[in-house]
Design a protein around this motif. Structure first.
Motif, short mmCIF file in Angstrom:
data_model
loop_
_atom_site.label_atom_id
_atom_site.label_comp_id
_atom_site.label_asym_id
_atom_site.label_seq_id
_atom_site.Cartn_x
_atom_site.Cartn_y
_atom_site.Cartn_z
N ARG A 95 0.81 -1.22 0.00
CA ARG A 95 0.00 0.00 0.00
C ARG A 95 0.84 1.27 0.00
N LEU A 96 2.01 1.22 0.63
CA LEU A 96 2.72 2.46 0.97
C LEU A 96 4.09 2.62 0.33
N CYS A 97 4.64 1.56 -0.21
CA CYS A 97 6.00 1.65 -0.76
C CYS A 97 6.00 2.43 -2.07
N PRO A 98 6.97 3.32 -2.28
CA PRO A 98 7.07 4.02 -3.58
C PRO A 98 7.57 3.13 -4.71
N ALA A 99 7.82 1.88 -4.39
CA ALA A 99 8.15 0.84 -5.39
C ALA A 99 9.41 1.13 -6.19
N PRO A 100 10.57 1.18 -5.54
CA PRO A 100 11.83 1.30 -6.31
C PRO A 100 12.01 0.14 -7.27
N CYS A 101 11.39 -1.01 -6.94
CA CYS A 101 11.47 -2.17 -7.84
C CYS A 101 10.89 -1.85 -9.22
N GLU A 102 9.78 -1.13 -9.23
CA GLU A 102 9.15 -0.80 -10.51
C GLU A 102 9.98 0.19 -11.32
N LYS A 103 10.68 1.08 -10.62
CA LYS A 103 11.51 2.06 -11.32
C LYS A 103 12.74 1.42 -11.96
N SER A 104 13.09 0.21 -11.52
CA SER A 104 14.24 -0.47 -12.11
C SER A 104 13.82 -1.68 -12.93
N CYS A 105 12.52 -1.85 -13.14
CA CYS A 105 12.01 -2.95 -13.97
C CYS A 105 12.53 -2.79 -15.40
N VAL A 106 13.07 -3.85 -15.96
CA VAL A 106 13.62 -3.79 -17.32
C VAL A 106 12.56 -3.42 -18.34
N THR A 323 19.90 12.86 -15.23
CA THR A 323 20.83 12.75 -14.11
C THR A 323 20.56 11.50 -13.27
N THR A 324 19.38 10.88 -13.48
CA THR A 324 19.05 9.65 -12.74
C THR A 324 18.58 8.59 -13.74
N PRO A 325 19.50 8.06 -14.55
CA PRO A 325 19.12 7.09 -15.58
C PRO A 325 18.68 5.76 -14.97
N TRP A 326 17.95 4.99 -15.77
CA TRP A 326 17.59 3.64 -15.35
C TRP A 326 18.87 2.85 -15.08
N PRO A 327 18.93 2.02 -14.04
CA PRO A 327 17.84 1.60 -13.15
C PRO A 327 17.78 2.35 -11.84
#
Length: 484
Positions: A95-106, A323-327
């Motif tokens: 419910r609450l996580c900003p989901a860093p996992c999704e921001k690094s999803c290939v 300045t903040t490229p994937w991942p």
């Protein structure tokens, strides 16, 4: 991969939400779950990458491709086992996580990433609905005793892991209910408190003892902690940041956590004398993070006349910054559900003065537009724009500026060292006292819930090793729980 090419066949679909006009009339969660088949399709979008960057970006090391595959196969119970092997409380992070996992999803390189957070939430809620989640008390006890101070996500994760290792765990909480900032710092419309109560009941059934209204070092002598074989400090970062601004002591300039806590307590029947409310007021929220967003959502539900948000930093780009490229975690504009409910957002603006009437009541504030001068090797310099001063009528200002570190009550009385960032100093979660450990925001500074759970799990491993000379507790990304 459960479905070859599933990411080409299915588009990302997120949960729907109740319309703004309806949801602001109450404090309930307002998301509408997807159908089971739709969740299966979302799991099918996972590409099962050779190198799962999602797994690496998750502070818990969640085995994301594994549980996505199980959802695709409709093996929900297996998905739950995989998820719970690394994450003690998916109902919170889902419910609450900003989901860093999704921001690094290939997959996110070419289109919308896999809806990992929503899949996680659906797995755990399916588990509760089906009765699969049951207390797991240890089969034997070690006789070792542990005191955990603080019942936020770090404290709860520490407690559950150590209890599963067979130790006798007591959790001390200074508030009247368990949960820390989960309980009183996060509004109900993001996390209904029955979700916390449901989990606490399981932890109690597993054998953990909870003691509330105990503020260690204030109404409970720290000397009594030495009766325990180990002590773990998980009190969080609770020293609130303020502003060196004229008029900061005005009636109507309020810390965000005071405002949010009062509203939650009122929802559960507590009477708050002189409660701070936004009703029929022009509200200005200073601070652009999650807490500021929570203040916006709460102000709208209380019937604010207007809600305005100030941020001293530049407006982030809509797309990921170069300045903040994937991942990496992206510098990118975030629009929360609370922003969507009604708010005027302003960037590059600094508060110069809080203006009051003759009785000291806030009536307005004065701002100036700013810019940032960046010079190599130097700290960014704030530059005020000449002639840009403006007066904003307001009767309530909410300071959502974050925290500067943990309170020093415990460190002073226990003789603990403080690091250069004002946190409790620890190496491998061990303080300078041999049987005292620390984890979560108290150790690393203000951070995410997912980091707090990770810290709690890792600290528990170190405590178990200290107590027993060996440990079977899992480390990050490893799903094997101890066999007792």
């Amino acid at each position: 991969m459960g479905k070859i090419g599933g990411f080409k066949e299915y588009e990302r679909i997120d949960e729907n939400t109740i319309e703004v006009q309806e949801r602001v009339l109450n404090y309930n969660e307002f998301t509408l779950p997807l159908a089971k088949n739709a969740i299966k399709e979302q799991g099918s979008r996972c590409m099962d990458c050779g190198i799962p960057f999602c797994h690496s970006a998750c502070p818990l090391g969640n085995l994301i491709p594994d549980f996505n595959d199980m959802v695709h196969e409709e093996e929900w119970q297996s998905a739950l086992e995989i998820l719970q092997s690394t994450n003690n409380f998916p109902e919170f992070t889902g419910r609450l996580c900003p989901a860093p996992c999704e921001k690094s999803c290939v997959l996110g390189l070419i289109e919308a990433p896999v809806a990992i957070e929503n899949i996680e939430k659906n797995i755990i809620e399916r588990g509760f609905a089906e009765g699969w989640i049951k207390p797991q008390p240890p089969k034997k006890r070690t006789g070792k005793t542990v005191a955990v101070i603080g019942s936020g996500p770090a404290g709860l994760a520490t407690a559950q892991q150590l209890n599963r290792a067979g130790h006798l765990v007591t959790v001390f909480e200074r508030d009247d209910k368990i949960g820390g900032l989960l309980r009183y710092g996060i509004p109900n419309f993001k996390l209904e408190k029955a979700i916390i109560d449901r989990r606490v009941a399981i932890l109690e059934a597993e054998g953990i003892v909870f003691k509330t209204n105990i503020n260690v070092g204030v109404n409970f002598p720290v000397q009594e902690l030495y009766a325990f074989d180990a002590i773990v400090l998980c009190g969080g970062a609770s020293e609130r940041r303020s502003l060196p601004t004229k008029g900061i002591e005005s009636k109507g300039v309020v810390q965000a956590m005071d405002f949010l806590t009062q509203q939650t307590k009122v929802l559960y029947g507590e009477t708050i004398p002189n409660q701070i409310t936004a009703t029929e007021k022009n509200v200005i929220v200073i601070g652009g993070g999650d807490t500021g967003s929570d203040c916006i959502g709460t102000s709208n539900r209380q019937g604010a006349k207007s809600v305005t948000n100030f941020e001293i930093l530049p407006k982030p780009p809509v797309e990921r910054s170069e300045t903040t490229p994937w991942p990496f975690w992206p510098l990118q504009l975030k629009t929360s559900s609370s922003h969507e409910e009604g708010c005027e957002r302003n960037w590059l603006i600094n508060t110069k003065e809080f203006i009051t009437d003759e009785k000291g009541n806030l009536t307005a504030l004065k701002t100036v537009e700013v810019s940032w001068k960046i010079s190599p090797g130097q700290r960014p310099q704030l530059i005020e724009k000449e002639g840009s001063e403006k007066i904003w009528p307001c009767e309530l200002v909410l300071l959502a500026l974050g925290f500067t570190g943990p309170e020093k009550t415990l460190s002073d009385q226990l003789g603990l060292e403080i690091d250069e960032r004002n946190n409790y100093k620890a190496t491998q979660y061990k303080t300078n006292k041999p049987n005292i450990f620390t984890a979560g925001d108290m150790r690393r500074g203000q951070s995410l819930i997912v980091w707090a759970i990770s810290e709690g799990r890792e600290a528990a491993r170190e405590v178990d090793l200290f107590l027993m000379g060996y440990t079977d507790l899992p480390t990050k990304g490893k799903g094997d729980l101890p066999s007792l």
